[in-house]
Design an enzyme around this catalytic site. Sequence first.
Site, PDB file in Angstrom:
ATOM      1  N   ARG A 108     -75.133  36.774 -48.013  1.00  0.00           N
ATOM      2  CA  ARG A 108     -74.040  37.380 -48.804  1.00  0.00           C
ATOM      3  C   ARG A 108     -74.468  38.752 -49.305  1.00  0.00           C
ATOM      4  O   ARG A 108     -73.684  39.693 -49.348  1.00  0.00           O
ATOM      5  CB  ARG A 108     -73.620  36.468 -49.967  1.00  0.00           C
ATOM      6  N   ASP A 131     -57.216  56.004 -45.771  1.00  0.00           N
ATOM      7  CA  ASP A 131     -57.173  54.950 -44.755  1.00  0.00           C
ATOM      8  C   ASP A 131     -57.140  55.667 -43.394  1.00  0.00           C
ATOM      9  O   ASP A 131     -56.144  56.287 -43.030  1.00  0.00           O
ATOM     10  CB  ASP A 131     -55.909  54.103 -44.966  1.00  0.00           C
ATOM     11  N   LYS A 138     -58.906  47.261 -35.454  1.00  0.00           N
ATOM     12  CA  LYS A 138     -58.112  48.114 -34.565  1.00  0.00           C
ATOM     13  C   LYS A 138     -59.028  48.854 -33.578  1.00  0.00           C
ATOM     14  O   LYS A 138     -59.688  48.225 -32.785  1.00  0.00           O
ATOM     15  CB  LYS A 138     -57.251  49.061 -35.409  1.00  0.00           C
TER      16      LYS A 138
HETATM   17  C1  PLP Z   1     -54.325  46.935 -39.853  1.00  0.00           C
HETATM   18  C2  PLP Z   1     -54.343  47.964 -40.911  1.00  0.00           C
HETATM   19  C3  PLP Z   1     -54.924  47.705 -42.157  1.00  0.00           C
HETATM   20  C4  PLP Z   1     -55.480  46.347 -42.517  1.00  0.00           C
HETATM   21  O1  PLP Z   1     -56.520  45.947 -41.707  1.00  0.00           O
HETATM   22  P1  PLP Z   1     -56.829  44.387 -41.419  1.00  0.00           P
HETATM   23  O2  PLP Z   1     -58.090  44.444 -40.628  1.00  0.00           O
HETATM   24  O3  PLP Z   1     -55.668  43.852 -40.678  1.00  0.00           O
HETATM   25  O4  PLP Z   1     -56.990  43.732 -42.736  1.00  0.00           O
HETATM   26  C5  PLP Z   1     -54.931  48.715 -43.096  1.00  0.00           C
HETATM   27  N1  PLP Z   1     -54.408  49.915 -42.837  1.00  0.00           N
HETATM   28  C6  PLP Z   1     -53.831  50.198 -41.652  1.00  0.00           C
HETATM   29  C7  PLP Z   1     -53.262  51.561 -41.433  1.00  0.00           C
HETATM   30  C8  PLP Z   1     -53.775  49.235 -40.664  1.00  0.00           C
HETATM   31  O5  PLP Z   1     -53.188  49.523 -39.514  1.00  0.00           O
END
Ligand code: PLP
Length: 444
Positions: A78, A204, A229
Amino acid sequence: MAAPVNPSPLNKAFKHLDIDGHDLPPSPAPSSPGNGKKYTLATELVYTESNDQYNASSVPIYQSATFKGEGNEYDYTRSGNPTRTHLERHLAKIMGAHRALVVSSGMAALDVITRLLKPGDEVVTGDDLYGGTNRLLKFLTTHGGIIVHHVDTTNPAAVQAVLSPKTTMMLLETPTNPLMKIVDIPTLSSAAHAANPAALVVVDNTMLSPYLQNPLDLGADIVYESGTKYLSGHHDVMAGVVATNDPQLGDRLYFPINASGCGLSPFDSWLLLRGIKTLAVRMEKQQANAQAIAEFLEGHGFKVRYPGLKSHPQYDLHWSQARGAGAVMSFETGSTAVSERIVEAARLFAISVSFGCVNSLISMPCRMSHASIDAATRKERSLPEDIIRLCIGIEDVSDLIDDLQQALVRAGAVRITTEGGIQALDSRDVEGGTAQTRQVTDEP
Ligand SMILES: *Cc1c(COP(=O)(O)O)cnc(C)c1O
């Protein structure tokens, strides 16, 4: 468990500094060319140096919850695990960060970041955010006493109007999804820091990945992204990354990871590490395919949103801060029913949420990824109900275009021109005049 003696491996004093003055960590170490030369990103993505005891070429998965002994670099997974540490150092290098931390999803990354907030803190953010981000912020307003201002972050004046010395965080996403709106990271970062020098600008970066954009170089204090992604690229792992250049901020971000246990598991760390090695080739191919498809759709009269097209209203702004347009785009047909038929008629494009995978995907955001935002809010944020999102993969581009073309024809979204080509129907024609086109062109 007993409190770890030294929970963060990075708290150790290192003997070496790399050419940027970053700590050069011990085993298992990422690359750092000894001769002071910097490699380009495509090289750095695949190049790692680990002094594994058996010189394993692939970083071993340390599938162990505990480590024996006292006062060692690792004691409990952890708090830290060698496979995870290797991935974190590799990512820090790629993201141009002092420190990167990996967690169990992109949303876990945002959760970790928002734990920096206290009740009464004000967050300034966009009005076209990822659905999960909206949901978490909403929860924090009702349960955490956080005040969130949603504004059009493509309009610096609108942002300026809500900035104040009470602004503790600015949360940006660019390009937005699926409207592909571009947010000026340097201008907004400066504005946030001018309003409150202690404000944290968080970006982000999921839509572009570190291969195409480095928010930390553009004024952001923290960058995060979903590793689910582009970073992993195969939709076989969920992961999230948080990175910063401020060592103290790095420690503050590490705290909730160790405290709550959302650090990425050893096996998932290994999967993500493997995915990252092909990020450059995947992204190059995906965006080349995306460019061709965006031009195909625009060339046939559809309204296409893609920052690789000169018609994008913020084309110059996008290219002033990014190295590529990515592989996500959206287009409109003028009719929700036609859009639904296109999505259903596509064969090669899988109907799926998410993006960044090697195979191409098609979706209607209002029905899928953005369904958690109510219709009224979608309308207020000008999210067209008929919008189709395409996430382009690495397939042969002519197969992709053929598949789209047959889907457009079958859905009655286009008419056959006298020259034998296809042309988007005017939205007025769409509801009434489709039957004949479909009859003529339906597959046997
Ligand atoms: C998919 C996504 C997230 C969240 O990511 P997860 O791995 O699904 O929790 C956050 N921001 C954007 C722009 C995304 O496309």
